[in-house]
Enzyme design. Structure first.
Site, PDB file in Angstrom:
ATOM      1  N   GLU A  78     -41.830  26.669 -28.285  1.00 58.11           N
ATOM      2  CA  GLU A  78     -42.823  25.653 -29.243  1.00 58.11           C
ATOM      3  C   GLU A  78     -44.341  26.155 -28.415  1.00 58.11           C
ATOM      4  O   GLU A  78     -44.851  25.712 -27.519  1.00 58.11           O
ATOM      5  CB  GLU A  78     -43.027  24.291 -29.588  1.00 58.11           C
ATOM      6  CG  GLU A  78     -41.140  24.415 -30.280  1.00 58.11           C
ATOM      7  CD  GLU A  78     -41.631  22.632 -30.325  1.00 58.11           C
ATOM      8  OE1 GLU A  78     -40.108  22.490 -31.211  1.00 58.11           O
ATOM      9  OE2 GLU A  78     -41.838  21.734 -30.048  1.00 58.11           O
ATOM     10  N   CYS A 109     -50.762  23.690 -26.881  1.00 56.12           N
ATOM     11  CA  CYS A 109     -50.159  23.489 -26.064  1.00 56.12           C
ATOM     12  C   CYS A 109     -49.041  24.491 -25.506  1.00 56.12           C
ATOM     13  O   CYS A 109     -48.372  24.409 -26.436  1.00 56.12           O
ATOM     14  CB  CYS A 109     -49.663  21.846 -26.353  1.00 56.12           C
ATOM     15  SG  CYS A 109     -48.455  20.887 -25.350  1.00 56.12           S
ATOM     16  N   CYS A 150     -34.717  21.893 -21.649  1.00 53.31           N
ATOM     17  CA  CYS A 150     -35.723  21.233 -19.972  1.00 53.31           C
ATOM     18  C   CYS A 150     -34.491  20.300 -18.761  1.00 53.31           C
ATOM     19  O   CYS A 150     -33.886  20.202 -19.995  1.00 53.31           O
ATOM     20  CB  CYS A 150     -36.762  20.646 -20.514  1.00 53.31           C
ATOM     21  SG  CYS A 150     -37.584  19.513 -19.073  1.00 53.31           S
ATOM     22  N   CYS A 193     -35.187  13.217 -19.454  1.00 55.38           N
ATOM     23  CA  CYS A 193     -36.209  11.989 -19.872  1.00 55.38           C
ATOM     24  C   CYS A 193     -36.167  11.649 -21.577  1.00 55.38           C
ATOM     25  O   CYS A 193     -35.527  12.468 -22.210  1.00 55.38           O
ATOM     26  CB  CYS A 193     -37.744  12.533 -20.503  1.00 55.38           C
ATOM     27  SG  CYS A 193     -38.933  13.510 -18.568  1.00 55.38           S
ATOM     28  N   CYS A 241     -36.697  12.294 -24.980  1.00 54.79           N
ATOM     29  CA  CYS A 241     -38.006  13.368 -25.578  1.00 54.79           C
ATOM     30  C   CYS A 241     -36.988  14.137 -26.025  1.00 54.79           C
ATOM     31  O   CYS A 241     -35.350  14.349 -25.110  1.00 54.79           O
ATOM     32  CB  CYS A 241     -38.399  14.207 -24.024  1.00 54.79           C
ATOM     33  SG  CYS A 241     -38.674  15.281 -24.378  1.00 54.79           S
ATOM     34  N   CYS A 265     -43.241  16.886 -28.594  1.00 58.48           N
ATOM     35  CA  CYS A 265     -41.903  17.864 -27.815  1.00 58.48           C
ATOM     36  C   CYS A 265     -40.577  18.540 -28.400  1.00 58.48           C
ATOM     37  O   CYS A 265     -40.232  17.637 -28.345  1.00 58.48           O
ATOM     38  CB  CYS A 265     -42.256  17.349 -26.655  1.00 58.48           C
ATOM     39  SG  CYS A 265     -41.521  18.668 -25.381  1.00 58.48           S
TER      40      CYS A 265
HETATM   41  S1  SF4 Z   1     -40.515  14.951 -21.408  1.00 55.49           S
HETATM   42 FE1  SF4 Z   1     -39.588  16.091 -22.418  1.00 55.49          FE
HETATM   43  S2  SF4 Z   1     -40.566  18.409 -21.489  1.00 55.49           S
HETATM   44 FE2  SF4 Z   1     -40.957  16.907 -20.723  1.00 55.49          FE
HETATM   45  S3  SF4 Z   1     -39.885  16.657 -18.970  1.00 55.49           S
HETATM   46 FE3  SF4 Z   1     -38.986  15.431 -19.721  1.00 55.49          FE
HETATM   47  S4  SF4 Z   1     -37.231  15.957 -20.596  1.00 55.49           S
HETATM   48 FE4  SF4 Z   1     -38.342  17.970 -20.274  1.00 55.49          FE
END
Ligand code: SF4
Length: 378
Positions: free
Chosen positions: A114, A135, A142, A146, A149, A364
């Site tokens: 994205e 962005c 990833c 997190c 996210c 995200c």
């Molecule tokens: S916020 Fe999401 S995309 Fe960003 S580092 Fe953490 S897990 Fe990865």
């Protein structure tokens, strides 16, 4: 965090569908070296590499035939060596009521990433600023996990190649006058450090798009060794802004939402920030996603103030943008305001950044997840 996350990966393997390196992934110096190796005289090699860059990034050509200023022989030799077919295409695009535009790009191997175009003026007529921020993503998925996210739930599929990072900007700049770039889309940019640094060098090159280093920001969840590597890796002319996702005011709290903190606690992270070379009047941005009942009290603000002591910094407070799979909730507006006021009154530049494009799933990973879900039922 897994060992794989902690290490800087320089993965740039060629996807099966691509048999050779891509022209958009080459810096001017790479092109010059290639032409020299082909036997082109030095002066001509430099001239041609600058021309090629201009053709790609100013005129946005996508075939060698269009590069009519360059000798047929050189074009044929380059065509042998480098692919030039666009490495990504727009799969879907959505526009929010606030003017934010979100794009899902399809890559050669079928994966999607994205990018989001964010106008400064909420889509309303506003002549005070013409800022248009893109962005961009640095990885498919990833590895950082997190908890707040959506991208994290996908895991890491692969690093983006240089041309796939640059390509997001190049493709969207055909239709929009982009002024700022933030590496805050899918992925942890510093987990794909070498490709991100190369992409930065291409985006800033005076022979190409020529973005100002002040207008480009690389964000990280806190990969301390990679922050130090980036500090050493980027030359002065490519020294872009650094943003840190802080999101917690003490280790246990931060660990609860960001597993990276187990490997690199806040103190180590801030040491790396203190060592980071900043030019005069530049500051490190600390992003702080505010989640109700978790990290949004005045005591948290006081701890953040103490943590940032001695670091030229600004703090972006981002009220959480909830999604159905998340256990977290958005902080109350009053708590966000109190937090901001606490920092401002004590001399820390703090501002509230609201999530943009909430009606089009602009947080995200949300557009990709919706698209994947649609593909699964179709
Ligand atoms: S916020 Fe999401 S995309 Fe960003 S580092 Fe953490 S897990 Fe990865």
């Amino acid at each position: 965090m897994s060992q794989a996350c902690a290490e800087n990966s320089t993965q740039n393997s060629t996807p099966a569908s691509q048999s050779k390196p891509h022209l958009w992934g080459q810096r001017v110096s790479d092109l010059t070296e290639t032409l020299l190796a082909m036997g082109v005289p030095e002066k001509k090699a430099r001239y041609h590499s600058h021309q090629i860059f201009r053709w790609i990034y100013e005129r946005k050509v996508s075939s060698y035939e269009e590069m009519t200023d360059i000798s047929k022989l050189a074009r044929e030799a380059l065509a042998e060596k480098f692919d030039i077919t666009p490495p990504l295409t727009v799969a879907t695009a959505q526009t929010s009521i606030d003017g934010t535009r979100k794009f899902l790009f399809r890559l050669h191997d079928g994966n999607t990433v994205e990018s989001v175009l964010i106008p400064a003026n909420n889509g309303e007529a506003d002549e005070t600023t013409s800022r248009l921020t893109i962005c961009i993503s640095s990885q498919v998925g990833c590895a950082m996990g997190c908890k707040f996210c959506l991208t994290a739930s996908m895991g890491l599929l692969r690093n983006l190649r240089v041309e796939e990072i640059v390509g997001q900007v190049l493709e969207l700049s055909k239709a929009a006058d982009i002024t700022n770039i933030v590496f805050m889309g899918m992925g942890e940019p510093l987990h794909n450090l070498e490709n991100v640094c190369r992409a930065v060098e291409i985006l800033l090159s005076q022979y190409g798009m020529g973005f100002s280093k002040r207008k480009v920001t690389v964000s990280t969840s806190g990969l301390v060794p990679a922050i130090r590597k980036m500090n050493a890796r980027l030359s002065r002319e490519n020294r872009v802004n650094l943003a840190i996702s802080l999101n917690g005011s003490f280790n246990e709290q931060r660990e609860a939402v960001m597993p990276v903190n187990e490997a690199f606690p806040i103190e180590e992270l801030l040491d790396a920030c203190r060592e980071f070379t900043l030019e005069p009047y530049r500051r490190i941005t600390f992003e702080y996603v505010m989640m109700g009942g978790l990290n949004d009290t005045t005591e948290d603000a006081a701890r953040v103030l103490k943590l940032l002591d001695g670091i030229p910094s600004k703090v972006n407070l981002i009220p959480y943008n909830p999604h159905p799979a998340s256990p977290f909730r958005r902080s109350e507006d009053g708590d966000v305001e109190t937090f901001k006021r606490f920092l401002l009154d004590r001399g820390v530049a703090a501002m509230v950044r609201h999530s943009r494009g909430r009606d089009i799933l602009a947080a995200c990973g949300q557009l990709k997840s919706a698209e994947d879900a649609r593909a699964a039922v179709n």
